[in-house]
Motif scaffolding. Sequence first.
Motif, PDB file in Angstrom:
ATOM      1  N   LEU A  65      -2.758  -9.151   9.569  1.00  0.00           N
ATOM      2  CA  LEU A  65      -2.413  -8.085   8.594  1.00  0.00           C
ATOM      3  C   LEU A  65      -2.017  -6.793   9.421  1.00  0.00           C
ATOM      4  O   LEU A  65      -0.772  -6.115   8.919  1.00  0.00           O
ATOM      5  CB  LEU A  65      -3.620  -7.726   8.036  1.00  0.00           C
ATOM      6  CG  LEU A  65      -3.529  -6.921   6.559  1.00  0.00           C
ATOM      7  CD1 LEU A  65      -4.587  -7.046   5.726  1.00  0.00           C
ATOM      8  CD2 LEU A  65      -4.031  -5.380   6.969  1.00  0.00           C
ATOM      9  N   GLY A  66      -2.654  -6.467  10.538  1.00  0.00           N
ATOM     10  CA  GLY A  66      -2.325  -5.178  11.179  1.00  0.00           C
ATOM     11  C   GLY A  66      -0.765  -5.369  11.824  1.00  0.00           C
ATOM     12  O   GLY A  66      -0.137  -4.502  11.741  1.00  0.00           O
ATOM     13  N   ALA A  67      -0.480  -6.380  12.514  1.00  0.00           N
ATOM     14  CA  ALA A  67       0.813  -6.727  13.082  1.00  0.00           C
ATOM     15  C   ALA A  67       1.788  -6.794  12.225  1.00  0.00           C
ATOM     16  O   ALA A  67       2.758  -6.169  12.249  1.00  0.00           O
ATOM     17  CB  ALA A  67       0.778  -7.954  13.914  1.00  0.00           C
ATOM     18  N   ALA A  69       1.827  -5.687   9.324  1.00  0.00           N
ATOM     19  CA  ALA A  69       2.110  -4.344   8.443  1.00  0.00           C
ATOM     20  C   ALA A  69       3.224  -3.291   9.268  1.00  0.00           C
ATOM     21  O   ALA A  69       3.753  -2.530   8.733  1.00  0.00           O
ATOM     22  CB  ALA A  69       0.832  -3.595   8.443  1.00  0.00           C
ATOM     23  N   THR A  70       3.331  -3.701  10.535  1.00  0.00           N
ATOM     24  CA  THR A  70       4.245  -2.984  11.074  1.00  0.00           C
ATOM     25  C   THR A  70       5.614  -3.518  10.927  1.00  0.00           C
ATOM     26  O   THR A  70       6.621  -3.132  11.937  1.00  0.00           O
ATOM     27  CB  THR A  70       3.958  -2.694  12.560  1.00  0.00           C
ATOM     28  OG1 THR A  70       4.020  -4.065  13.292  1.00  0.00           O
ATOM     29  CG2 THR A  70       2.506  -2.315  12.929  1.00  0.00           C
ATOM     30  N   ALA A  72       6.196  -6.719  12.020  1.00  0.00           N
ATOM     31  CA  ALA A  72       6.433  -8.185  12.868  1.00  0.00           C
ATOM     32  C   ALA A  72       6.268  -9.412  12.095  1.00  0.00           C
ATOM     33  O   ALA A  72       5.228  -9.340  11.505  1.00  0.00           O
ATOM     34  CB  ALA A  72       5.510  -7.878  14.253  1.00  0.00           C
ATOM     35  N   ILE A  98       1.872  -7.672   2.208  1.00  0.00           N
ATOM     36  CA  ILE A  98       2.217  -7.796   3.499  1.00  0.00           C
ATOM     37  C   ILE A  98       2.369  -9.252   4.024  1.00  0.00           C
ATOM     38  O   ILE A  98       1.657 -10.034   3.486  1.00  0.00           O
ATOM     39  CB  ILE A  98       0.987  -7.169   4.441  1.00  0.00           C
ATOM     40  CG1 ILE A  98       0.715  -5.979   4.237  1.00  0.00           C
ATOM     41  CG2 ILE A  98       1.269  -7.542   6.038  1.00  0.00           C
ATOM     42  CD1 ILE A  98      -0.482  -5.234   5.034  1.00  0.00           C
ATOM     43  N   ALA A 195       7.703  -1.103   6.308  1.00  0.00           N
ATOM     44  CA  ALA A 195       6.809  -1.376   7.575  1.00  0.00           C
ATOM     45  C   ALA A 195       6.334  -0.042   8.099  1.00  0.00           C
ATOM     46  O   ALA A 195       6.857   0.848   7.935  1.00  0.00           O
ATOM     47  CB  ALA A 195       7.595  -2.387   8.664  1.00  0.00           C
ATOM     48  N   LEU A 196       5.192  -0.006   8.722  1.00  0.00           N
ATOM     49  CA  LEU A 196       4.517   1.377   9.033  1.00  0.00           C
ATOM     50  C   LEU A 196       4.738   1.307  10.770  1.00  0.00           C
ATOM     51  O   LEU A 196       4.632   0.545  11.489  1.00  0.00           O
ATOM     52  CB  LEU A 196       3.123   1.075   8.943  1.00  0.00           C
ATOM     53  CG  LEU A 196       2.276   0.758   7.623  1.00  0.00           C
ATOM     54  CD1 LEU A 196       0.835   0.848   7.752  1.00  0.00           C
ATOM     55  CD2 LEU A 196       3.111   1.926   6.700  1.00  0.00           C
TER      56      LEU A 196
END
Lengths: 353, 256
Positions: A65-67, A69-70, A72, A98, A195-196
């Motif tokens: 989820l974190g990756a 969110a950017t 990728a 996401i 994306a963040l």
Amino acid sequence: MAQRVLIKGNEAIGKGALAAGCRFYFGYPITPQNDIPEFMSAELPKVGGTFIQAESEVASINMLLGAAATGARAMTSSSSPGISLKQEGISYLCGSEIPGVIVNMSRSGPGLGGIHPSQGDYFQATRGGGHGDYRTLVLAPSTAQENYDLTMLAFDLADKYRNPVLILGDALLGNIKEPVELKPYRKKPPRKDWALTGCKGRQQQILKSLYLADGELTERNWVLWKKYQSMQKEARWEEYRLEDAKLAVVAFGSVARILKSSVDMLRDKGHQVGILRPITLYPFPSQAVKETAQRVGRLMVVELNTGQMVEDVKLAAECQAQVDFYGRPPGSIPTPDELAKEILKVIKKGGAR
Amino acid sequence: MSAVAKVKMEQVFSPPRALKGKISHFCPGCQHGVIHRLVAEQLDASGVRENTIGVASVGCSVFLYDYFDVDVVEAPHGRAAAVATGVKRAQPDKFVFTYQGDGDLAAIGTAEIVHAANRGEKFTVVFVNNAVFGMTGGQMAPTTLLGQVTTTSPYGRQIEAAGPPIRMAEMLATLEGAGYVARVAVNNVKNLMKAKAALKRAFEYQTKGLGFGFVEVLSACPTNWKMNPVEANERVGKEMVAYFPLGVFKDAAKGA
Ligand SMILES: Cc1ncc(C[n+]2csc(CCOP(=O)(O)OP(=O)(O)O)c2C)c(N)n1
Ligand code: SF4
């Protein structure tokens, strides 16, 4: 010409992911999918990617989820009990829109169950084991080649719809060794303006699933519903020797490939039988099932469980055809011969209109 | 026209750029607001605001994105450290921080924080310890003090039933992979200055690539402690600090 290699189904997943530009993999060991993290741990560093063996499946889906969110392309894989643990994350991925690819090389349950091939996770995959009114796209390969091809497709669909995509295989599809044509990936991944990446030169961006203001969540659920409706056009299926069939067997994944041999055997004896194989389990190819029901008049569902997809087939058939069922719970893999016998029973029983 | 002569004034004070200036939803006397402010000041001071990705957790601080003018992703309850791991690995040049309560980090998210710290993930954790589950109405947290009355320890926390309160900073400091670990409070000016210094150092651990930085901040929850703001603030200084000693427990790259 694309390179042809003899590889295991699990490795085909890994190769498909790398080809599609996946550079982040997060996982936790569980049989029968360990070849995937093992492959990714060896290959990702070579292409500047990141492999993390997480502390749990809960952590790995949240790392994804974190990756993702950017912006990728990221993947996680597991098998049934581990997929149960990922359900929270899948619900949040859907709620926050996401994308991500989640592979379930399923084993058998319930509970710790066993490591036999099984299709007992059909409900979990298609209904979603997490909370809330959400849907995930579900792809069901039936060969190592399809493991490769559908993994690439999974990344495209995930990005297209900003939604998680599940690949549902099983112990058989993960461990079978087959020739795979390593077709190059030719698509251009979409721009991800959402994306963040830090707010330099633009407004702050937020990815979240909490909506508390009056009416906001109602609206949000309708927006998601609309998206799920728009996914319906992604329905994919394969028809095998169905042209003049008097009985259509509906089956997916590993058991569908065994059934091809059964159908060939029965065809040799003059029986008009074919296969309708859903490739997407969500969206379910309901229209194709309905048309087949109308045209053929007689359906039989075969699954490696005690009856799950059969419910979708009956719904789709809208009573246009009699639907029989043969289920094989985990413990043994049916042979083509055994399945041919079961099909023959249905043929003999009659009941076509 | 005004007759007042134009005097050139030097601006000596302004709210941090990293805060949006929105009126907060926090209860009177809640110290989440003070901690937000300190974190925002440090984002400004480190010059990282535009390159920051924050990870919000589930608790009273879930609306992080309403207050901070930075990109934010919302993590499921307890999973902020795993989400931040994914963010930081994918965007190693960005400044990544999580902001988590004690229910979030010390209960449901214990596995995630321990392993992120031990991997030495290069992000910064702001851990707000107010000894209760604030958002859900004041239930017992792993950090609730012995004898403390909460809605799920109506007779006071008993060691037989709930074990002793957990000291996260000390526990994480034992991990080889953790870089910087400190506990601070914001109950008086002296402690505020120390909190500022700790945050600065924790941020440095990330901006200089030194490793994982963790700052536990003791915080008052007057609402769920059933106290007025002054009493709650006093309780931090007396009862909380007595069990949760302040200080720097680890600064592995001291001097760097
Ligand atoms: C999986 C899950 N379990 C429980 C909750 C309910 N919940 C929301 S916030 C919270 C605890 C908040 O306490 P804390 O982390 O200490 O933050 P505070 O509100 O005190 O700042 C809980 C249990 C949830 N959102 N998700
Ligand atoms: S409930 Fe407690 S932690 Fe939450 S805003 Fe109010 S005082 Fe702060």
